[in-house]
Design a protein around this motif. Structure first.
Motif, short mmCIF file in Angstrom:
data_model
loop_
_atom_site.label_atom_id
_atom_site.label_comp_id
_atom_site.label_asym_id
_atom_site.label_seq_id
_atom_site.Cartn_x
_atom_site.Cartn_y
_atom_site.Cartn_z
N TYR A 1 -4.36 -0.07 18.70
CA TYR A 1 -5.78 -0.35 18.48
C TYR A 1 -5.99 -1.40 17.40
CZ TYR A 1 -7.55 2.95 21.81
OH TYR A 1 -7.86 3.58 22.98
N GLY A 2 -4.91 -1.86 16.81
CA GLY A 2 -5.04 -3.01 15.93
C GLY A 2 -5.06 -2.72 14.44
N ALA A 3 -4.58 -1.54 14.01
CA ALA A 3 -4.51 -1.28 12.56
C ALA A 3 -3.61 -2.33 11.94
CB ALA A 3 -3.94 0.10 12.31
N LYS A 4 -4.11 -3.01 10.92
CA LYS A 4 -3.35 -4.13 10.37
C LYS A 4 -2.00 -3.69 9.83
CE LYS A 4 -3.61 -7.82 6.93
NZ LYS A 4 -2.20 -7.94 7.02
N ILE A 5 -1.94 -2.46 9.37
CA ILE A 5 -0.71 -2.01 8.72
C ILE A 5 0.51 -1.95 9.65
CG2 ILE A 5 -1.44 0.42 8.97
CD1 ILE A 5 0.17 0.03 5.90
N LEU A 6 0.29 -1.82 10.96
CA LEU A 6 1.43 -1.71 11.90
C LEU A 6 1.31 -2.75 13.01
CD1 LEU A 6 1.35 2.18 12.30
CD2 LEU A 6 3.12 0.89 11.11
N HIS A 7 2.37 -3.49 13.23
CA HIS A 7 2.40 -4.46 14.34
C HIS A 7 2.41 -3.66 15.65
CE1 HIS A 7 4.32 -7.16 17.24
NE2 HIS A 7 3.88 -8.16 16.50
N PRO A 8 1.61 -4.09 16.64
CA PRO A 8 1.45 -3.28 17.86
C PRO A 8 2.76 -2.94 18.59
CG PRO A 8 0.40 -5.45 18.11
CD PRO A 8 0.75 -5.27 16.66
N VAL B 1 0.86 -1.19 0.00
CA VAL B 1 0.00 0.00 0.00
C VAL B 1 0.89 1.24 0.00
CG1 VAL B 1 -2.16 -0.78 1.08
CG2 VAL B 1 -0.16 -0.37 2.52
N PRO B 2 0.37 2.37 -0.53
CA PRO B 2 1.22 3.57 -0.60
C PRO B 2 1.31 4.30 0.73
CG PRO B 2 -0.88 3.97 -1.66
CD PRO B 2 -0.91 2.54 -1.22
N GLY B 3 1.69 3.61 1.79
CA GLY B 3 1.84 4.23 3.10
C GLY B 3 0.65 3.94 3.99
N VAL B 4 0.65 4.60 5.16
CA VAL B 4 -0.51 4.50 6.04
C VAL B 4 -1.59 5.35 5.41
CG1 VAL B 4 -1.41 5.05 8.33
CG2 VAL B 4 0.93 4.20 8.09
N MET B 5 -2.78 4.81 5.31
CA MET B 5 -3.84 5.56 4.63
C MET B 5 -4.92 5.97 5.62
SD MET B 5 -3.79 3.43 1.12
CE MET B 5 -4.41 4.80 0.17
N THR B 6 -5.80 6.86 5.16
CA THR B 6 -6.84 7.39 6.06
C THR B 6 -7.79 6.30 6.56
OG1 THR B 6 -7.98 8.02 4.04
CG2 THR B 6 -6.82 9.78 5.23
N ALA B 7 -7.84 5.17 5.87
CA ALA B 7 -8.59 3.98 6.32
C ALA B 7 -8.06 2.81 5.52
CB ALA B 7 -10.08 4.15 6.08
N ASP B 8 -8.42 1.60 5.92
CA ASP B 8 -7.95 0.43 5.16
C ASP B 8 -8.47 0.53 3.72
OD1 ASP B 8 -7.46 -2.03 4.05
OD2 ASP B 8 -7.96 -3.16 5.86
N PRO B 9 -7.55 0.64 2.75
CA PRO B 9 -7.99 0.85 1.37
C PRO B 9 -8.78 -0.34 0.80
CG PRO B 9 -5.63 0.41 1.45
CD PRO B 9 -6.09 0.57 2.87
N ARG B 10 -8.68 -1.50 1.47
CA ARG B 10 -9.48 -2.62 0.97
C ARG B 10 -10.96 -2.44 1.32
NH1 ARG B 10 -6.34 -7.67 3.23
NH2 ARG B 10 -6.50 -6.24 4.98
N VAL B 11 -11.23 -1.59 2.29
CA VAL B 11 -12.62 -1.36 2.70
C VAL B 11 -13.12 -0.03 2.15
CG1 VAL B 11 -14.20 -1.18 4.65
CG2 VAL B 11 -12.17 -2.64 4.83
N VAL B 12 -12.28 0.99 2.23
CA VAL B 12 -12.69 2.32 1.79
C VAL B 12 -11.87 2.69 0.55
CG1 VAL B 12 -12.89 4.74 2.47
CG2 VAL B 12 -13.17 2.95 4.20
N LEU B 13 -12.52 2.64 -0.60
CA LEU B 13 -11.79 2.87 -1.85
C LEU B 13 -11.23 4.30 -1.92
CD1 LEU B 13 -14.12 1.01 -4.35
CD2 LEU B 13 -11.95 0.24 -3.36
N GLN B 14 -11.91 5.23 -1.22
CA GLN B 14 -11.48 6.64 -1.29
C GLN B 14 -10.32 6.95 -0.34
OE1 GLN B 14 -14.53 5.53 -0.91
NE2 GLN B 14 -15.72 6.30 -2.64
#
Ligand code: ADP
Ligand code: ASP
Ligand code: MG
Length: 444
Positions: free
Chosen positions: A247-254, A216-229
């Motif tokens: 809080y569990g964002a998949k992109i970063l290991h806690p 993915v092109p970095g950390v995004m405003t929401a999971d791009p697989r769910v929110v296309l925008q």
């Protein structure tokens, strides 16, 4: 020196490994230490193989074919991985004789994913003219405690890693995700733990920068697989990133942010498919902008509610005992909320031990109410002066939408607003909030 970590999707096939090699080549003068994950899908498959090994003859067809295909795409000999595949088969066979399939056994099986990928990637880099060598992280000093499946490094791991890595001549390609106990048993650092390995190693060698290369092109405003925008968040503070990870964002290991914070090492999240794009930089307060940066979601949350016992224990004694129990089960707590006579806790996923855990909690003289199939939604940002405004915006956005808002909590550093919704409404809530917080200004 810099640390460059490539996730499973970034090394999923021959062409991607080719791309990864070129990315490393372009930064050779920065003395990269490379950390790799298993090829995408391998860890999941090894979990299945391990679980079925006690009752079924191990079938290595899928693993063998995937790795053979990658080797052939890279024009490398299959002999390169024969010893590891043979060892995997032997290990699985011994499992059929074992009485129990323990987390310890599972970690041993999972180790093969990263060991195979590191071997392949280092060989390919060398073939392409970049002298490289694969290493199993424990051989360089990554020793951990014995919390199999979710291990943490021992204090002595850091000086040991520093000492061994400083001596290396070729570009090291190190297995992510893996460690060993002092007794020499394989451990893993939790799912997606290669990020954590990279941060540990970066801390140990005081790296100038950590790069997480992802799909993915970095950390995004929401999971791009769910929110296309969803769009890239260019900068995040360490605090914001830690909150996202916790809080569990998949992109970063806690646990992957803390070792970087300790040594003030900037983290960059970059896209293997678009290496020139700047992605996200996480660092010491790089931006002073207030506002919501991202909305994260986490499914499969378990909520435990319990009343403080009316007699017997003081509130503080009760809390001490409750947290003692969670610590013994090595469970990662999410939200912790106490309101009047009620304690509400969330767990990131239903633990195998849920039944005995609740039974043990009830021995403290409380009744435990368990709610499953919840999702956590969390708005992260520097919302200090604006929490009221943001909360109002959330409620205004969601009224027609049947969201059961269960908990709203404002973080200590006032950088998050988190709440729980029914799992079935997770994605729709996420989309509505994303529109309210990030898309409205685009429409204007
Ligand atoms: P890797 O294994 O390559 O290190 P992960 O799969 O762990 O990477 O993380 C990348 C995935 O995280 C993406 O494919 C994306 O679906 C998911 N993700 C969840 N939330 C976000 C977010 N806010 N920004 C970017 N990606 C996100
Ligand atoms: N291969 C491990 C996993 O899939 C670790 C990682 O990819 O970071 O969880
Ligand atoms: Mg991953």
């Amino acid at each position: 020196m810099i640390v460059m970590k490539f996730g499973g999707t970034s090394v999923r096939n021959g062409p991607m490994i080719h791309q990864v090699t070129e990315i490393i080549r372009s930064q050779l003068e920065r003395q990269p230490v490379v950390i790799v994950s298993a090829h995408a899908g391998v860890t999941d498959h090894l979990i299945q193989l391990g679980e079925s090994a006690r009752t079924h003859r191990p079938d290595l067809t899928w693993i063998r074919e995937l790795h053979t295909q990658i080797l052939s795409e890279l024009q490398l000999s299959t002999h390169l991985i024969t010893p590891l595949l043979e060892e995997l088969e032997r290990t699985l066979n011994t499992l059929s004789l074992a009485e129990h399939y323990t987390p310890q056994r599972q970690d041993e099986i999972l180790s093969f994913g990263e060991r195979l990928s590191a071997t392949i990637i280092a060989s390919f880099m060398t073939k392409q003219g970049i002298p490289a060598r694969s290493y199993e992280a424990p051989d360089l000093g990554l020793l951990t405690n014995n919390h199999f499946g979710e291990a943490h490094p021992l204090a002595e791991a850091y000086p040991q890693l520093k000492k061994s890595i400083s001596k290396l001549q070729e570009v090291p390609v190190i297995t992510g995700f893996l460690g060993k106990t002092l007794a020499g048993e394989w451990t893993t650092l939790g799912r997606s733990g290669s990020d954590f390995s990279a941060s540990i190693i970066a801390n140990a060698i005081s790296a100038q920068e950590i790069q997480f290369w992802k799909d993915v092109p970095g950390v995004m405003t929401a999971d791009p697989r769910v929110v296309l925008q969803a769009r890239t968040v260019p900068v995040l503070s360490f605090e914001e990133a830690s909150e996202m990870a916790c809080y569990g964002a998949k992109i970063l290991h806690p646990s992957s942010i803390l070792p970087a914070i300790e040594k003030n090492i900037p983290i960059r999240i970059l896209n293997t498919n678009a290496p020139n794009f700047s992605g996200t930089t996480i660092g010491e307060s790089p931006s002073a902008v207030d506002g919501i940066k991202a909305i994260i979601h986490k499914k499969n949350i378990v909520v435990l509610r319990m009343k403080f016992p009316s007699s017997g224990l003081f509130k503080s004694e009760f809390l001490q005992k409750v947290f003692g129990i969670f610590a013994r089960y090595h469970l990662r707590l999410g939200l912790i909320v106490t309101i009047e006579d009620m304690l509400t806790l969330t767990l990131h996923q239903p633990p195998d031990s849920l039944k005995i855990l609740t039974a043990e909690l009830e021995l403290l003289g409380t009744e435990v109410q368990v709610e499953q199939n919840k999702s956590l939604i969390c708005l992260i940002g520097r919302a200090v002066p604006k929490v009221r405004e943001f909360a109002a915006k959330i409620f205004k956005s969601l009224p027609q939408h049947e969201t059961e808002v269960v908990v709203i909590s404002q973080g200590l550093r006032k950088i998050n607003i988190a709440f729980l919704v029914e799992q079935s409404q997770c994605f729709s809530t996420l989309k509505i909030l994303h529109q309210a917080f990030f898309e409205s200004e685009l429409k204007r």
